[in-house]
Design an enzyme around this catalytic site. Sequence first.
Site, mmCIF file in Angstrom:
data_model
loop_
_atom_site.group_PDB
_atom_site.id
_atom_site.type_symbol
_atom_site.label_atom_id
_atom_site.label_comp_id
_atom_site.label_asym_id
_atom_site.label_seq_id
_atom_site.Cartn_x
_atom_site.Cartn_y
_atom_site.Cartn_z
ATOM 1 N N ASN A 18 -5.671 15.254 -1.694
ATOM 2 C CA ASN A 18 -4.627 15.330 -2.708
ATOM 3 C C ASN A 18 -4.205 16.791 -2.916
ATOM 4 O O ASN A 18 -4.967 17.698 -2.609
ATOM 5 C CB ASN A 18 -5.135 14.743 -4.032
ATOM 6 C CG ASN A 18 -5.143 13.226 -4.015
ATOM 7 O OD1 ASN A 18 -4.208 12.610 -3.541
ATOM 8 N ND2 ASN A 18 -6.211 12.623 -4.513
ATOM 9 N N CYS B 77 -4.517 6.823 1.571
ATOM 10 C CA CYS B 77 -5.082 6.646 0.240
ATOM 11 C C CYS B 77 -5.602 5.217 0.146
ATOM 12 O O CYS B 77 -5.261 4.372 0.977
ATOM 13 C CB CYS B 77 -4.003 6.908 -0.817
ATOM 14 S SG CYS B 77 -4.579 6.876 -2.532
ATOM 15 N N HIS B 78 -6.422 4.938 -0.874
ATOM 16 C CA HIS B 78 -6.960 3.584 -1.015
ATOM 17 C C HIS B 78 -6.497 2.905 -2.297
ATOM 18 O O HIS B 78 -7.038 1.875 -2.693
ATOM 19 C CB HIS B 78 -8.498 3.594 -0.942
ATOM 20 C CG HIS B 78 -9.126 4.747 -1.666
ATOM 21 N ND1 HIS B 78 -9.963 5.639 -1.050
ATOM 22 C CD2 HIS B 78 -9.014 5.163 -2.952
ATOM 23 C CE1 HIS B 78 -10.349 6.558 -1.916
ATOM 24 N NE2 HIS B 78 -9.798 6.289 -3.085
ATOM 25 N N HIS C 220 0.451 6.952 -5.332
ATOM 26 C CA HIS C 220 0.031 6.862 -6.723
ATOM 27 C C HIS C 220 1.120 6.327 -7.642
ATOM 28 O O HIS C 220 0.902 6.213 -8.843
ATOM 29 C CB HIS C 220 -0.494 8.212 -7.251
ATOM 30 C CG HIS C 220 -1.815 8.593 -6.663
ATOM 31 N ND1 HIS C 220 -2.494 9.733 -7.041
ATOM 32 C CD2 HIS C 220 -2.600 8.000 -5.727
ATOM 33 C CE1 HIS C 220 -3.635 9.812 -6.361
ATOM 34 N NE2 HIS C 220 -3.712 8.763 -5.555
ATOM 35 N N TYR D 5 1.475 10.327 -15.005
ATOM 36 C CA TYR D 5 2.679 10.464 -14.183
ATOM 37 C C TYR D 5 3.943 10.105 -14.956
ATOM 38 O O TYR D 5 5.048 10.307 -14.466
ATOM 39 C CB TYR D 5 2.616 9.553 -12.955
ATOM 40 C CG TYR D 5 1.378 9.698 -12.110
ATOM 41 C CD1 TYR D 5 0.731 10.922 -11.988
ATOM 42 C CD2 TYR D 5 0.843 8.615 -11.430
ATOM 43 C CE1 TYR D 5 -0.408 11.046 -11.227
ATOM 44 C CE2 TYR D 5 -0.299 8.735 -10.655
ATOM 45 C CZ TYR D 5 -0.918 9.956 -10.560
ATOM 46 O OH TYR D 5 -2.048 10.078 -9.798
#
Length: 490
Positions: free
Chosen positions: A150, A171-172, A201, A258
């Site tokens: 990241n 990413c997971h 994300h 975010y």
Amino acid sequence: MSAFKIAIIGAGSVGFTKTLFKDILCVPEFAGIEVALTDISEKNLTMVKTILEKIVEANGLPTRVTATTDRRKALEGARYVISCVRVGGLEAYADDIRIPLKYGVDQCVGDTICAGGILYGQRNIPVILDFCKDIREVAEPGARLLNYANPMVMNTWAATEYGKVDTIGLCHGVQHGAEQIAEVLGAEPGTLDYICSGINHQTWFTDLRVDGRKIGKDELISAFEAHPVFSKQEKVRIDVLKRFGVYSTESNGHLSEYLPWYRKRPEEITRWIDMSDWIHGETGGYLRYTAENRNWFETEYDGFLADAAQPIDPKKRSNEHASYILEGLETGRVYRGHFNRKNNGVITNLPDDCIIESPGFVDRFGLNMVAGITLPEACAATCMSSINVQRMSVHAAVTGDLDLLKLAVLHDPLVGAVCTPEEVWQMVDEMVVAQAAWLPQYAGAIEGARERLSKATVKTREWDGAARRRVRSVEEMRAEKEAERAAANA
């Protein structure tokens, strides 16, 4: 199949490196490969190399494991490079959380966007571009970079646009979100199908089906609200689901920072977070967790070695994408996953230059993204707010333009909801001065920032940490954890 070489940068992340290594060796055709480990910590390299060699020995494999602090040597002849680096370590990361909090910017994780994620990108991108230079010069021609580090989008954007290396961001979050959805719906393993698309994300489950039956908004809301655990832990995600009509991949703590709506007033934050675990929104939660467990691999080392002596069980292969991508590229066995790549029209209502996370298929012909996806308008609007910040942040990191960096932070959704422009300018000055050792591109601007801080007129805030854990220094958190361990062992 001819043997090939995989290099892992940041391999001193012992647990994650072990997982990737065992995943890769679940592919029978990969038994004879070389895995080259590199890290700035020789101590960690020695530990992880011992563990991986134990795995090789226990399984009677011809796999070769090498380790070196010389990155270029590790990259020589590599066909695939995996990056898991954190530039600046916990010391710099603590400033990503601590300094913005003085200005009212309350982050749970701070590694993607928001003030912390943007500064994290400023530290990482120069190093990522050094990786790319080495890959172009000494790795196998056409070598691919698989980035796990990241801020995912910023790193992948820089490597693709400026590093000129074929880069796949991994990413997971999608897998974890799908596991939650399957649980609340009571779906049997393998019966949930989905399309998930957006940016890392901020990816959205736009189509859900169980045994082919389409799952609508109301059914999904009811299922989450009825769940005894998720109904308490995922309050932000459920609220966004109600308003947007689709579920987000990201944890409550991630998603809340975010967006400009959930963490902008101290008295409101406690409504939206859950303190059962850091990931559900605790202020500075990930910093606390990582600081307290900084040396966990040392305390668990004997357990790692014991586990390494066990036969590899392909049924326990993790859902991390890396090994499946390599398997698809090398064997032709098709793999469907969700990957971070330059958009180039794949998502119709996001810019071509941005890095998206969306479905794709991997085989011998490469990675082929599923084109023609259109996000719901609210999802696209939310993604666009972050994309504009990411673009400015990448360009600032590459050029060393401090004014552009400040504009990127100013346009961040949560920062903009909390701070005045004067506060943003002072906050960024404070962050670059604190992190100057990891920001070579801003070397010419640090003295000016330091001088402005000496004359600063903006007052920072007294932050009420009531009902949440106080953000402490790394040293305080480590000392507290050591005291807890000592008491437990007494």
